[in-house]
Scaffold this motif. Structure first.
Motif: not given
Length: 415
Positions: A54, A57-58, A61, A130, A132-133, A138
């Motif tokens: 987490e 990833l932040d 991003k 992944d 988020e992708n 998701f």
């Protein structure tokens, strides 16, 4: 657990801090410590893994929270295992005496919110995806977050109430059922509430956008692309640049992402075969080169397709002077092909100009499957070539729209 190992520079380390898990890392010149409310044991390492994913990833991003409030957790008890309901009148030992609680039982409700962190862990570490992708996982995560206060036993009813297309419903069902199956295997839940839930049947209606083209129509289209027949005079890039790509997908029936992700190392000019083992897939971020990720095929299989003389000659030109890991088919700018833009700017306009109507790029695959069956190629061979996991998929999608039988199989009479 042993002594804590020092992590490489830029990595997030996991430490034993007074018997609890602590994460430490450096970002933008600042050192950050984050204490997690879990004992430093092997069984709790997945909590650290999820939290690290987490945070990383932040950072990627650009939405990292330097106050760390976003990443702090409230101590939570281990997930309860629901016991079978006690029969009415069953005595319970309490303070040395028998107590009859009538209909009361010892069930503890497990809500979706108790499982959300495990879902992220399952996707990232078990499925190696992944989250988020990948739209498939998701969107399932978003649905579970929406249902966070729902007991898991109510999931079948809630899922059934969704007013979505059968394909969307089946995707959510398959994903969440797989997650529950993993939870059950790990002893986190007593049963999988989605075990007996059936998939929704799709209407057997083929969209006109994917209705197969005849061989004559395919040849007319390829000829128009090759000769730039409908290419605007002011166009910066000629249609003919994409002729090899169009030729390949119509001749092989591979999925768009499989053709886009085809690399030089997958083409064997000596054995006259092409290996289909990976894709360069679009993500929820888009279809352009930077938004795509390398993945396995849809059914996670590898297949080898034989090359005709025509395809062999075409691919020989495509792979010339390229490195093994280079893409076989490139855009005019040297990047991977954006199939969405290719469809909108070239494929559809040319199809309409030829009088074939509004067609999707995927019509190349449907045309191959139908043509294969019509030419007498066994359904098993067609399924292999197209990368289907079962023959039933071929029969459902292509046999019904192929040419009808003109005669029935006969039984010869014995004299």
């Amino acid at each position: 657990m042993g002594p804590t190992k020092k992590s490489n520079k830029g990595e997030i380390s996991i430490e034993d801090h007074r018997g609890k898990i602590r994460l430490r890392w450096r970002y933008n010149g600042v050192r950050y410590p984050l204490n997690l409310p879990y004992a430093y044991t092997a069984e709790n390492m997945h909590h650290a893994t999820v939290k690290i994913a987490e945070i990383k990833l932040d950072i990627l991003k650009g939405c990292f929270d330097p106050t760390l409030e976003k990443y702090r957790e409230v101590p939570s008890q281990s997930l309860p295992i629901r016991k079978p309901a006690r029969q009415k009148g069953s005595p319970i030992q309490q303070n040395g005496s028998q107590v009859d609680r009538g209909n009361q039982d010892d069930n503890y409700p497990i809500n979706i919110k108790d499982l959300l962190s495990l879902f992220v862990y399952w996707v990232i570490n078990i499925k190696s995806v992944d989250i988020e992708n990948t739209s498939y996982y998701f969107n399932a995560k978003r649905l579970l977050e929406k249902w966070k206060d729902l007991p898991i036993d109510d999931v079948p009813e809630k899922l059934n109430s969704l007013k979505v297309a059968p394909t969307t419903y089946n995707d959510r069902l398959t994903c969440i059922r797989g997650f529950f199956a993993w939870l059950f295997k790990k002893g986190k839940i007593p049963a999988n509430p989605l075990d007996d839930v059936k998939r929704r049947k799709k209407r057997k209606r083929l969209s006109d956008k994917r209705r197969p083209l005849t061989e004559t129509e395919i040849l007319l289209f390829l000829d128009a692309i090759k000769n730039d027949t409908y290419c605007p005079a002011a166009s910066q890039f000629k249609h003919s640049h994409y002729y090899p790509f169009f030729h390949f997908i119509f001749q092989t029936g591979v999925r768009n992402a499989e053709a886009i992700g085809l690399r030089v190392k997958h083409v064997n000019l000596v054995l006259r075969t092409v290996e289909i083992s990976e894709t360069f897939a679009r993500t929820k971020k888009g279809t352009n080169h930077s938004a795509r990720i390398r993945k396995g095929t849809k059914t996670e299989n590898t297949r080898y397709l034989p090359l005709s003389d025509e395809l062999l000659d075409m691919l020989r030109v495509q792979v010339k002077d390229k490195q093994a890991d280079n893409f076989v088919f490139l855009s005019p700018k040297g990047l991977s092909i954006d199939d969405h833009m290719l469809q909108q700017r070239i494929f559809k306009p040319v199809m309409k100009a030829l009088g074939f109507g509004d067609k999707d790029l995927y019509v190349a695959r449907h045309s191959y499957g139908t043509r294969s069956i019509e030419q007498g190629i066994p359904a098993t061979s067609t399924a292999y070539a197209m990368g289907h996991s079962t023959v039933e998929t071929v029969i459902r999608n292509y046999v019904a729209i192929a040419k009808p039988s003109t005669s029935l199989a006969q039984i010869s009479k014995k004299n």
